[in-house]
Design an enzyme around this catalytic site. Sequence first.
Site, mmCIF file in Angstrom:
data_model
loop_
_atom_site.group_PDB
_atom_site.id
_atom_site.type_symbol
_atom_site.label_atom_id
_atom_site.label_comp_id
_atom_site.label_asym_id
_atom_site.label_seq_id
_atom_site.Cartn_x
_atom_site.Cartn_y
_atom_site.Cartn_z
ATOM 1 N N HIS A 62 0.777 -1.151 0.068
ATOM 2 C CA HIS A 62 0.017 -0.028 0.008
ATOM 3 C C HIS A 62 0.913 1.100 0.021
ATOM 4 O O HIS A 62 0.581 2.167 -0.791
ATOM 5 C CB HIS A 62 -0.637 0.096 1.141
ATOM 6 C CG HIS A 62 -1.389 1.263 1.519
ATOM 7 N ND1 HIS A 62 -2.529 1.891 0.814
ATOM 8 C CD2 HIS A 62 -1.327 2.204 2.751
ATOM 9 C CE1 HIS A 62 -2.775 3.118 1.516
ATOM 10 N NE2 HIS A 62 -2.166 3.349 2.580
ATOM 11 N N ASP B 222 7.353 22.958 -25.283
ATOM 12 C CA ASP B 222 6.999 21.541 -24.878
ATOM 13 C C ASP B 222 8.178 21.447 -23.728
ATOM 14 O O ASP B 222 8.894 22.302 -23.326
ATOM 15 C CB ASP B 222 7.356 20.504 -25.774
ATOM 16 C CG ASP B 222 6.718 19.225 -25.689
ATOM 17 O OD1 ASP B 222 6.915 18.778 -24.409
ATOM 18 O OD2 ASP B 222 6.225 18.797 -26.381
ATOM 19 N N TRP C 126 7.403 -0.497 4.182
ATOM 20 C CA TRP C 126 8.038 0.203 2.779
ATOM 21 C C TRP C 126 9.299 0.857 3.264
ATOM 22 O O TRP C 126 10.096 1.241 2.315
ATOM 23 C CB TRP C 126 7.047 1.323 2.444
ATOM 24 C CG TRP C 126 7.244 2.669 3.333
ATOM 25 C CD1 TRP C 126 6.452 2.868 4.347
ATOM 26 C CD2 TRP C 126 7.938 3.952 2.956
ATOM 27 N NE1 TRP C 126 6.982 4.359 4.615
ATOM 28 C CE2 TRP C 126 7.682 4.754 3.836
ATOM 29 C CE3 TRP C 126 8.516 4.392 1.667
ATOM 30 C CZ2 TRP C 126 8.336 6.111 3.810
ATOM 31 C CZ3 TRP C 126 9.187 5.457 1.682
ATOM 32 C CH2 TRP C 126 8.895 6.513 2.689
ATOM 33 N N SER D 134 13.114 6.586 -13.074
ATOM 34 C CA SER D 134 11.913 7.453 -13.765
ATOM 35 C C SER D 134 11.836 8.677 -13.109
ATOM 36 O O SER D 134 11.628 9.889 -13.846
ATOM 37 C CB SER D 134 10.566 6.488 -13.567
ATOM 38 O OG SER D 134 9.491 7.324 -13.995
ATOM 39 N N SER D 135 11.984 8.798 -11.678
ATOM 40 C CA SER D 135 11.756 10.075 -11.112
ATOM 41 C C SER D 135 12.887 11.038 -11.440
ATOM 42 O O SER D 135 12.860 12.400 -11.705
ATOM 43 C CB SER D 135 11.838 10.004 -9.513
ATOM 44 O OG SER D 135 10.816 9.264 -9.229
ATOM 45 N N HIS E 124 13.191 11.967 4.540
ATOM 46 C CA HIS E 124 12.786 13.011 4.875
ATOM 47 C C HIS E 124 12.640 13.995 3.841
ATOM 48 O O HIS E 124 11.488 14.377 3.616
ATOM 49 C CB HIS E 124 13.167 13.770 6.105
ATOM 50 C CG HIS E 124 12.352 14.770 6.721
ATOM 51 N ND1 HIS E 124 11.319 14.394 7.426
ATOM 52 C CD2 HIS E 124 12.182 16.194 6.260
ATOM 53 C CE1 HIS E 124 10.623 15.631 7.693
ATOM 54 N NE2 HIS E 124 11.161 16.625 7.016
ATOM 55 N N GLU F 275 12.084 13.126 0.842
ATOM 56 C CA GLU F 275 11.100 12.411 0.077
ATOM 57 C C GLU F 275 9.540 12.798 0.550
ATOM 58 O O GLU F 275 9.019 13.319 -0.205
ATOM 59 C CB GLU F 275 11.170 10.989 0.188
ATOM 60 C CG GLU F 275 9.718 10.305 -0.083
ATOM 61 C CD GLU F 275 9.778 10.229 -1.680
ATOM 62 O OE1 GLU F 275 10.739 10.606 -2.205
ATOM 63 O OE2 GLU F 275 8.502 9.908 -2.116
ATOM 64 N N TYR G 90 8.873 15.847 1.619
ATOM 65 C CA TYR G 90 8.808 17.381 1.026
ATOM 66 C C TYR G 90 8.738 17.199 -0.482
ATOM 67 O O TYR G 90 7.940 18.067 -1.061
ATOM 68 C CB TYR G 90 9.903 18.125 1.523
ATOM 69 C CG TYR G 90 9.749 18.321 2.897
ATOM 70 C CD1 TYR G 90 8.717 19.443 3.243
ATOM 71 C CD2 TYR G 90 10.530 17.775 3.836
ATOM 72 C CE1 TYR G 90 8.270 19.658 4.531
ATOM 73 C CE2 TYR G 90 10.185 17.810 5.190
ATOM 74 C CZ TYR G 90 9.295 18.977 5.525
ATOM 75 O OH TYR G 90 9.046 19.079 6.848
ATOM 76 N N SER H 251 -1.115 27.403 -3.918
ATOM 77 C CA SER H 251 -0.651 28.616 -3.868
ATOM 78 C C SER H 251 -1.243 29.349 -5.424
ATOM 79 O O SER H 251 -1.358 30.513 -5.409
ATOM 80 C CB SER H 251 0.914 28.932 -3.998
ATOM 81 O OG SER H 251 1.268 28.513 -2.892
ATOM 82 N N HIS I 91 14.988 12.429 13.095
ATOM 83 C CA HIS I 91 14.043 12.229 13.962
ATOM 84 C C HIS I 91 13.129 11.247 13.647
ATOM 85 O O HIS I 91 11.856 10.956 14.571
ATOM 86 C CB HIS I 91 12.923 13.677 13.664
ATOM 87 C CG HIS I 91 12.537 13.909 12.482
ATOM 88 N ND1 HIS I 91 12.233 15.337 11.990
ATOM 89 C CD2 HIS I 91 12.049 13.006 11.305
ATOM 90 C CE1 HIS I 91 11.694 15.060 10.793
ATOM 91 N NE2 HIS I 91 11.747 13.787 10.447
ATOM 92 N N HIS I 92 13.194 10.515 12.789
ATOM 93 C CA HIS I 92 12.570 9.284 12.411
ATOM 94 C C HIS I 92 13.317 8.290 13.291
ATOM 95 O O HIS I 92 12.827 6.865 13.189
ATOM 96 C CB HIS I 92 12.541 8.874 11.194
ATOM 97 C CG HIS I 92 12.037 9.716 10.146
ATOM 98 N ND1 HIS I 92 10.757 9.701 9.662
ATOM 99 C CD2 HIS I 92 12.217 10.794 9.615
ATOM 100 C CE1 HIS I 92 10.295 10.526 9.162
ATOM 101 N NE2 HIS I 92 11.354 11.430 9.093
ATOM 102 N N THR J 59 7.103 26.709 7.360
ATOM 103 C CA THR J 59 5.564 26.076 6.673
ATOM 104 C C THR J 59 4.606 27.036 7.359
ATOM 105 O O THR J 59 3.624 27.311 6.809
ATOM 106 C CB THR J 59 5.714 24.635 7.536
ATOM 107 O OG1 THR J 59 6.668 23.899 7.247
ATOM 108 C CG2 THR J 59 4.557 23.802 7.058
ATOM 109 N N LYS K 89 4.045 29.728 5.132
ATOM 110 C CA LYS K 89 3.116 29.609 4.073
ATOM 111 C C LYS K 89 1.637 29.655 4.338
ATOM 112 O O LYS K 89 0.709 30.195 3.656
ATOM 113 C CB LYS K 89 3.402 28.191 3.373
ATOM 114 C CG LYS K 89 5.099 27.958 3.039
ATOM 115 C CD LYS K 89 5.074 26.700 1.987
ATOM 116 C CE LYS K 89 4.632 27.188 0.503
ATOM 117 N NZ LYS K 89 5.356 28.183 0.046
ATOM 118 N N ARG L 102 1.487 0.577 15.181
ATOM 119 C CA ARG L 102 1.225 0.542 13.968
ATOM 120 C C ARG L 102 1.799 -0.885 13.479
ATOM 121 O O ARG L 102 2.500 -1.546 14.103
ATOM 122 C CB ARG L 102 1.799 1.629 13.163
ATOM 123 C CG ARG L 102 3.499 1.696 12.864
ATOM 124 C CD ARG L 102 4.084 2.942 12.485
ATOM 125 N NE ARG L 102 3.900 2.809 10.920
ATOM 126 C CZ ARG L 102 4.750 3.743 10.305
ATOM 127 N NH1 ARG L 102 5.918 4.158 10.823
ATOM 128 N NH2 ARG L 102 4.578 3.612 9.080
HETATM 129 CU CU LIG Z 1 11.004 13.315 8.577
#
Ligand SMILES: [Cu+2]
Lengths: 535, 269, 183
Positions: free
Chosen positions: A78, A107, A143, A170-171, A254, A256, A258, A269, A303-304, A329, A332, A451
């Site tokens: 998932h 293009d 994941w 690809s990315s 991390h 990722e 963002y 925006s 922090h993870h 943040t 914004k 979890r």
């Molecule tokens: Cu993080």
Amino acid sequence: MTTAVADAAHHVEHGPAKGFSRWLFTTNHKDIGTMYLIFSLTMFFVGGTMALIVRSELAQPGLQFVHPEFFNQMTTMHALVMIFGAIMPAFVGLANWMVPLQIGAPDMALPRMNNWSFWILPVAFCMLLSTLFMPGGAPAGGWTMYPPLVLQTGDSFPFLIFSIHLMGLSSIMGAINIIVTIVNMRTPQMVLIRMPLFAWAWLITAYLLLAVMPVLAGAVTMLLTDQFFGTSFFLAAGGGDPVMYQHIFWFFGHPEVYIMILPAFGIVSEIIPTFSRKPLFGHDSMVYALAAIAFLSFIVWAHHMFTVGMPLSGQMFFMFATMMISVPTGVKIFNWASTMWRGAMTFETPMLFALAFVFLFTIGGFSGLMLALVPADIQYHDSYFVVAHFHYVLVPGSLFALMGAAYYWLPKWTGHMYNETAGKVHFWLSAIFVNVLFFPMHFLGLAGMPRRIPDYSTQFADFNMVATIGAFGFGLSQLIFVYVLLTCKKGPPATAEVWDHPKGLEWTVPSPAPYHTFAEPPKVDRTVAFPKDYD
Amino acid sequence: MIRKSLTGLIGLVWAGGASADWALNMPQGVTDLSQETYDLHMMGFWVCTVIGVLVFGVMIFSLIKHRKTSGVAPAKFSHSTSAEVTWTIIPVIILVAMCIPAAKTMIKLEDTRNPDISIVVTGYQWRWHYAYQDQDLAFYSSLARPSLEARQLGSTIDPYSVDNYLLEVDRPMVVPVGAKVRVLLTSNDVIHAWWVPELALKKDAIPGMVNEIWFRAEHTGTVRGQCAELCGKDHGYMPIVVEVVEPDEFDKWLTANGGTPKAVAAAAK
Amino acid sequence: MNDKITSEAKNRSLVVQLLGWVVAMFSFGFFVLPPLYNVFCEITGFGGRTNTAAATVVETPDVNRTVRVEFVTSVNEYAPWEFTADTSSMDVHPGQMYYATFTAKNLTEVSKVAQAVPSISPIVASGHFKKIECFCFTSQDFSAHEQKEMPVQFILDTELPDYIDTVTLQYTFFDTQRVAAAN
Ligand SMILES: [Cu+2]
Ligand SMILES: [Cu+2]
């Protein structure tokens, strides 16, 4: 690449080719954008089905439907499908469609590479999804693929790694294309700082992608060599360290986060000023905030990992750096609120999604701030509180922004207004059920539910049932979106502007946008006012 | 507040939020540090709530007042340096203020000095092993049989009929009340995490590495937790049960299980 | 036409730059980070690491200070060894050299090779725990049922932060053949 630019010029006179080969060989940014969007919607439903399997099992205590092994495969798949198959390609699809239109380019800069970067994705996901039918099943180690657990994966392990390599490839190709397009192909008068925010957000995101996708590729390659080629990067027995994987992974992971939210910031925006009938407040500070967030995202990864064991000084540094992210943040959010302030707002579907984004993403931001407090994080970590946090950021965050973008630009893509009533019903059902689904997870986490567990103690039963009801409500509501898409062609024709005097070059071309646009670079002046022009 | 108002917003009517099954918040726990952790959590929550009320309040006001249907003409302003500087500086001050109490608690959490008892806790796929370092006692602790039977797919046993479904073990970890217990964590295979919410402790058990945490339980009673790091198929089935007992009872328990009581337990009180 | 050629050249040079960036980041992740992390861990003791080759130290005993060193032994994945520390703990003076012995017994009928992996807690202490001689520096061969006494010679340096009163040294025994076979 050499012929690609020439190709684009050569095709100027022609419409699209006929049949399937149009899609297989297309180098047109609009075709490729459409393919990305359809692909990501498909993956959204695939990943959503997996989520519903997870939520069905979790509806009640006791095992009703699946074995724990399969449950773990579902949670793992998932996440991979939603992150790499739904959210990221959807943003790339939007970039393909809208970045050239917003900056007045004919293009993408590298049309041939654009085609490859899309077609790699279906291959990668066929490979990933095929692991469900392999002996030992699909990957089930989460994941995040932490060793040593991920090294216990069965036959699907090399396919997992290889499909991640392909997604990364690809990315990276997509990101290079976007950067080159933005840097080299802007219409001459458009100075970088005055570029629309969606393009800005994508420029920064693309640089993040280039910085971290190769690191992820490196990390999973090390897993592969540890498993098959006798290295010991992460094996303690051979002098390696499983914790090092977590450092490398989150150095990718991390930013990722963002990568999945900055383009959403860009979309919101765009939408809020249009429906507030006011210029975006603080355009430049929005850009600086994006850049600040991107920079900070590289120095907060641990922090993870507050529970892995880290020196006190390290914990304090990562706590403080993480908290600092809430400053840009916050800027914004305040700027969006100021954009709305004293505007003349209307609430069409795109605006509704953008507003829900601002409110609900902020809730995800608040729980993020709480998660930064190390002692509290020790309680929240790997509990449903974290599940609630990142789903608030990703679902009413990234996904709502994507939905808003789809409604906002759909008339431009198809030339027809979508069914507004159906769009509003889609919005309200989504907005209600997303909270029914994810809000109770905060309580579950605080009450002590970890979890990634297939079954739980009876004290957690009530909120889990509520969340499952929310999940089905939310999942089924998304079918309305499919209905909106399928019936769109029947809607009344859209004008070039579509909305009430929106700003930006994309609204100067007819709806639907012709197959080739901006063969001549457009003039940017006060009629397509860019934010500064309001001064 | 946000939590409450959102609860309202999602339109769910809970029947009596007081019952344990609808537990909304983190437990305050049984140690001084779990209380401090709870207080930090509540501080974070209230700071967010106040900011949320202010920001959402302004936005909701705007949504009501500044709509096209009320006939207003949109303003033209597009920036304000003073406002932008203000809402950059103020959050920084708030954040620094939040970090200070957190840092104080973090220092205490790391203070593993002078333990009364050391217990080596080893994670296994899928059970825990407890070894009392100076009491010559070691044992595995696995999911209790009634839960084990009820948890199977297709089992006809109702989980509600099992006491502490999935949170009961065959042999709990027992500690004396008031003693400083040092827990050394490691693993036999993959990474696990030892989490007991009432002790406000969670730490990874990593193969080839040792991690340490400590707690001093203030009351007798039983606290429960679970493995918190995904560790394979039965990750959900390796609960933790810690029984906090009077020191003399602890000595009795040690003797009855073949361990040797040391003077530490008495010294703890 | 000239425009097209210059824009193509511009694109190409930017693509090359960006690809260089990608290659650099991959190399950074794959080739630089692991050794960098190891160096970082060895310097800071991050991750509970200690020296992996014999350290040379000078004895400067600080007799006024006593630190307790506790020994913890584990075997990984039920590896077939009985592995224990001969004493569960020692009181030591920083700056003074000590010996501790561990005993391991191969519980199988076949010869086995073990690798012991050390780890120190608290993390801040690990940079100050120096091993002069250790059975963990190389792998250990065991014939069938062989029992071995294995010494470790260590010193806690005087720089050890004064708020630390207990240091835990853990050894985990890994069956290297099994690790190799799994590969
Ligand atoms: Cu993080
Ligand atoms: Cu576990």
